[in-house]
Scaffold this active site. Sequence first.
Site, short mmCIF file in Angstrom:
data_model
loop_
_atom_site.label_atom_id
_atom_site.label_comp_id
_atom_site.label_asym_id
_atom_site.label_seq_id
_atom_site.Cartn_x
_atom_site.Cartn_y
_atom_site.Cartn_z
N CYS A 279 8.91 -5.02 0.86
CA CYS A 279 7.82 -4.15 0.42
C CYS A 279 8.29 -2.70 0.50
O CYS A 279 8.93 -2.33 1.48
CB CYS A 279 6.62 -4.34 1.34
SG CYS A 279 5.24 -3.24 0.98
N PRO A 280 8.07 -1.86 -0.50
CA PRO A 280 7.23 -2.04 -1.68
C PRO A 280 7.99 -2.51 -2.92
O PRO A 280 7.47 -2.38 -4.04
CB PRO A 280 6.66 -0.64 -1.91
CG PRO A 280 7.84 0.24 -1.55
CD PRO A 280 8.56 -0.45 -0.41
#
Lengths: 141, 83
Positions: free
Chosen positions: B22-23
């Site tokens: 993430c992201p």
Amino acid sequence: MENKKMCLALFSGSLDKLTAAGVILSGAAADDMEVDVFVLLQGARAFKREVADDPEKLSMAENAHLKKEFMESLRVLKVKTWVEFFKEAKALTKVKVHICGLAGKIWGGEKIEDFVDLADDICGIGAYITSAQEADVHLFI
Amino acid sequence: MTTEELQNLHVTKSVDARGTACPGPLLEAKKAIGTIQAGDIMEVLSADEGTKVDIPKWCTKQGHEYLGTLEESGYYRIFLRKK
């Protein structure tokens, strides 16, 4: 539908908080938000040309003794550097980076050329307050 | 959609974001959605636990239709239809 606005006050110039700001910017970019980043006191030092890309010149906000492990984890997880996060977010959505004039002077940056290309302009505190008043989301890091 | 329906979808674009945390997967989805047409189906492959929450929410905000998620061995296949 009009794009949502984020106002991000970046007081910190530490590696960990800059990375957090980069991740948050990515999320804002995914949502097509318009973002104003206001780089305040400590943050301005990190945006100096001779500092930004050099982790050796940046400290940690927390767990300073674990900086080496932190950097190694970022590398293993293929996490972008904070500068790369900012660049990518700027390519994907409208992100403007404003350097606080006072902060710039404190760290020897008088002109926008003294800062990395991520920085769009040098501003006063009024611009930050106006942006914070108008934003849908306001964060202070 | 049922598991079988998801498995039989005609996917126009497959985004393999299993190499990123993430992201990364969300941003890969964001970049890829611009390369397909309205009505096309895209799948995002992610080994990141957060992606299976992020993509459905992102679809709601962006107006895309979230179709469902298949759990594979060590990763997820998340399907959506572009608005």
